[in-house]
Write a protein that holds these residues in place. Structure first.
Motif, PDB file in Angstrom:
ATOM      1  N   VAL A  27     -36.868  40.187  75.995  1.00 22.89           N
ATOM      2  CA  VAL A  27     -38.207  40.627  76.385  1.00 22.89           C
ATOM      3  C   VAL A  27     -38.869  41.292  75.188  1.00 22.89           C
ATOM      4  CG1 VAL A  27     -39.473  42.274  77.826  1.00 22.89           C
ATOM      5  CG2 VAL A  27     -37.626  40.909  78.829  1.00 22.89           C
ATOM      6  N   PHE A  28     -40.104  40.905  74.901  1.00 27.06           N
ATOM      7  CA  PHE A  28     -40.886  41.583  73.864  1.00 27.06           C
ATOM      8  C   PHE A  28     -42.061  42.279  74.528  1.00 27.06           C
ATOM      9  CE2 PHE A  28     -44.503  41.884  71.045  1.00 27.06           C
ATOM     10  CZ  PHE A  28     -43.948  42.501  69.942  1.00 27.06           C
ATOM     11  N   VAL A  29     -42.254  43.542  74.167  1.00 25.98           N
ATOM     12  CA  VAL A  29     -43.377  44.316  74.691  1.00 25.98           C
ATOM     13  C   VAL A  29     -44.233  44.776  73.519  1.00 25.98           C
ATOM     14  CG1 VAL A  29     -44.074  46.320  76.046  1.00 25.98           C
ATOM     15  CG2 VAL A  29     -41.911  45.172  76.557  1.00 25.98           C
ATOM     16  N   THR A  31     -47.187  47.258  72.339  1.00 22.33           N
ATOM     17  CA  THR A  31     -47.823  48.489  72.824  1.00 22.33           C
ATOM     18  C   THR A  31     -48.924  48.910  71.857  1.00 22.33           C
ATOM     19  OG1 THR A  31     -45.985  49.654  71.786  1.00 22.33           O
ATOM     20  CG2 THR A  31     -45.906  49.433  74.154  1.00 22.33           C
ATOM     21  N   ARG A  33     -50.543  51.002  69.220  1.00 26.08           N
ATOM     22  CA  ARG A  33     -50.102  51.937  68.186  1.00 26.08           C
ATOM     23  C   ARG A  33     -51.207  52.947  67.890  1.00 26.08           C
ATOM     24  NH1 ARG A  33     -48.341  50.146  62.841  1.00 26.08           N
ATOM     25  NH2 ARG A  33     -49.978  48.559  62.881  1.00 26.08           N
TER      26      ARG A  33
ATOM     27  N   THR C  20     -44.887  56.370  69.519  1.00 28.57           N
ATOM     28  CA  THR C  20     -46.318  56.056  69.347  1.00 28.57           C
ATOM     29  C   THR C  20     -46.590  55.277  68.056  1.00 28.57           C
ATOM     30  OG1 THR C  20     -46.712  58.189  68.294  1.00 28.57           O
ATOM     31  CG2 THR C  20     -47.137  58.048  70.662  1.00 28.57           C
ATOM     32  N   LYS C  21     -45.670  55.305  67.106  1.00 26.42           N
ATOM     33  CA  LYS C  21     -45.870  54.535  65.871  1.00 26.42           C
ATOM     34  C   LYS C  21     -45.483  53.070  66.048  1.00 26.42           C
ATOM     35  CE  LYS C  21     -43.182  57.229  63.320  1.00 26.42           C
ATOM     36  NZ  LYS C  21     -42.833  58.169  64.401  1.00 26.42           N
ATOM     37  N   ALA C  22     -44.781  52.756  67.156  1.00 25.11           N
ATOM     38  CA  ALA C  22     -44.264  51.403  67.352  1.00 25.11           C
ATOM     39  C   ALA C  22     -45.307  50.497  67.997  1.00 25.11           C
ATOM     40  CB  ALA C  22     -43.010  51.444  68.202  1.00 25.11           C
ATOM     41  N   GLY C  23     -45.452  49.289  67.472  1.00 22.41           N
ATOM     42  CA  GLY C  23     -46.344  48.305  68.072  1.00 22.41           C
ATOM     43  C   GLY C  23     -45.582  47.223  68.806  1.00 22.41           C
ATOM     44  N   GLY C  24     -44.285  47.082  68.476  1.00 22.57           N
ATOM     45  CA  GLY C  24     -43.491  46.031  69.092  1.00 22.57           C
ATOM     46  C   GLY C  24     -42.123  46.521  69.523  1.00 22.57           C
ATOM     47  N   THR C  25     -41.736  46.156  70.721  1.00 20.91           N
ATOM     48  CA  THR C  25     -40.433  46.513  71.255  1.00 20.91           C
ATOM     49  C   THR C  25     -39.754  45.225  71.696  1.00 20.91           C
ATOM     50  OG1 THR C  25     -41.340  48.581  72.067  1.00 20.91           O
ATOM     51  CG2 THR C  25     -39.248  47.886  73.012  1.00 20.91           C
ATOM     52  N   CYS C  26     -38.544  44.981  71.190  1.00 24.74           N
ATOM     53  CA  CYS C  26     -37.812  43.800  71.613  1.00 24.74           C
ATOM     54  C   CYS C  26     -36.512  44.263  72.263  1.00 24.74           C
ATOM     55  CB  CYS C  26     -37.504  42.903  70.420  1.00 24.74           C
ATOM     56  SG  CYS C  26     -36.712  41.341  70.881  1.00 24.74           S
ATOM     57  N   SER C  99     -42.835  48.835  63.884  1.00 20.44           N
ATOM     58  CA  SER C  99     -44.292  48.845  63.743  1.00 20.44           C
ATOM     59  C   SER C  99     -44.880  47.492  64.110  1.00 20.44           C
ATOM     60  CB  SER C  99     -44.693  49.205  62.310  1.00 20.44           C
ATOM     61  OG  SER C  99     -44.387  50.546  62.049  1.00 20.44           O
ATOM     62  N   HIS C 100     -44.221  46.410  63.684  1.00 15.12           N
ATOM     63  CA  HIS C 100     -44.744  45.061  63.924  1.00 15.12           C
ATOM     64  C   HIS C 100     -43.665  44.177  64.523  1.00 15.12           C
ATOM     65  CE1 HIS C 100     -47.007  46.812  60.521  1.00 15.12           C
ATOM     66  NE2 HIS C 100     -48.015  46.472  61.294  1.00 15.12           N
ATOM     67  N   ARG C 101     -44.129  43.100  65.178  1.00  9.76           N
ATOM     68  CA  ARG C 101     -43.175  42.266  65.882  1.00  9.76           C
ATOM     69  C   ARG C 101     -42.266  41.487  64.944  1.00  9.76           C
ATOM     70  NH1 ARG C 101     -47.571  39.107  65.528  1.00  9.76           N
ATOM     71  NH2 ARG C 101     -47.401  36.834  65.540  1.00  9.76           N
ATOM     72  N   LYS C 102     -42.710  41.220  63.720  1.00  7.19           N
ATOM     73  CA  LYS C 102     -41.896  40.385  62.837  1.00  7.19           C
ATOM     74  C   LYS C 102     -40.548  41.041  62.513  1.00  7.19           C
ATOM     75  CE  LYS C 102     -43.330  41.440  58.097  1.00  7.19           C
ATOM     76  NZ  LYS C 102     -44.225  42.611  58.252  1.00  7.19           N
ATOM     77  N   PHE C 105     -37.748  41.082  66.295  1.00  6.29           N
ATOM     78  CA  PHE C 105     -36.843  40.020  66.748  1.00  6.29           C
ATOM     79  C   PHE C 105     -35.547  39.937  65.941  1.00  6.29           C
ATOM     80  CE2 PHE C 105     -40.807  38.754  68.750  1.00  6.29           C
ATOM     81  CZ  PHE C 105     -40.373  38.435  70.020  1.00  6.29           C
TER      82      PHE C 105
END
Lengths: 138, 76, 138, 76
Positions: A27-29, A31, A33, C20-26, C99-102, C105
């Protein structure tokens, strides 16, 4: 399952992905920033997402079907939030359930990468002093 | 007359629905019309959808089609 | 955060990853499947996981620190369940916030791949007619 | 005497803690001892940990070390 919603419920996502044949769920979420590469100096206060709803859902379903076929997934879900979002809130969640983990990661990444390329949804960032529509970054 | 939906920064210039009182037979003729009327918008970055599918310049436009102007998307 | 637990709570994982600094969570979740490649004909009724607890936690923390350093992660979590698990139950969850999705993963995949290589945890599969310790599969 | 912890299928043969009444100075000498005493186990697939870290054959064993036999792991 593809959805545009006001608020994303992460519990709901795992319910949609549940499948007794699946051994791996990725799962990717995404959010909100509190900083953006386009204004390193400024704090994002909130975001607003707007969509061309019917076409966005059609594109999401197209991407979902491509992933299911390519990786033989048991389940795949794409949910995007619309409206106003604050820092820390989830704005998009994509997830897949597959027999093994080796398919789960590339399939999940495909969903979010393709969503960012083609799904007609737009983000406007609000700072303490201004606002602007976001240009996509790769 | 055709009605064209607009989104994002394009909407802020054209409004959410633009009425075009011209006979436009294909996507190319729509692009030419928009380029003349709204020269401040960088139209080369704006995709066009007909009936909720992305189309290219040679594709036809028919009366009753749902036409939309899609600036660079930024979801996710 | 690394943990060995009786039951995995997926909500808890997202709380641990919030930043709050995170833009992507996997997040990757491994669940008990009802079939196994080693016995295509038979149904798994349940599984039992046993760990060399202190060493397992030390190895999990080592992998976690490697991932944080390599991808500059804001948060990383590895949680493994021990004891008896039934079909459909989560047995392992790994997650990262970046910070970013790249980065998200590959970092998330690294956590689960390395866990499966080196963390001293063993799985015993129970079928309707027998049981056996599982040999690892790549 | 040293005490060796065992796990997984190795535990089912040796028990969860094996007492070895030999002076073993390194990992190699432990492997040789186990190979002779328990020939049914494929020891080449079993890793050894000393004080919760994986070790290799030349590494030393000292009195009081926590030693563990780690068959192929299958977590996740």
């Amino acid at each position: 399952m593809v959805q545009l919603v006001e608020h994303i419920d992460l519990n709901e996502v795992y319910k949609l992905l549940a499948d007794t044949k699946a051994g791996g769920t990725c799962v990717f979420v995404g959010t909100v920033r509190n900083h953006t590469p386009q204004r390193e100096d400024a704090e994002v206060t909130d975001l607003r997402f707007e969509a061309y709803d019917e076409m966005a859902l059609a594109e999401m379903e197209k991407i979902r079907q491509q992933a299911i076929e390519k990786w033989g997934l048991h389940q795949a879900v794409i949910i995007h939030a619309i409206g106003k979002k604050e820092v820390g809130e989830p704005v998009v969640v994509v997830g897949v359930a597959s027999s093994h983990r080796k398919e789960a990661f590339p399939a999940c990444q495909f969903l979010i990468d393709e969503l960012k390329k083609s799904v007609p949804i737009w983000k406007k960032e609000f700072f303490t002093d201004s606002s602007h529509w976001v240009s996509p970054t790769p | 007359m055709i009605v064209v939906k607009a989104f994002g920064h394009v909407k802020e210039v054209l409004g959410s629905e633009l009425e075009v009182n011209r006979e436009l037979i294909d996507v190319k003729s729509l692009r030419d019309y928009l380029g003349n009327e709204y020269p401040t918008i960088v139209w080369s970055t704006v995709a066009i959808a007909v009936n909720k599918k992305y189309v290219q310049d040679p594709d036809p436009i028919s009366p009753g089609d749902e036409i939309a102007l899609i600036p660079p998307v930024s979801g996710g």
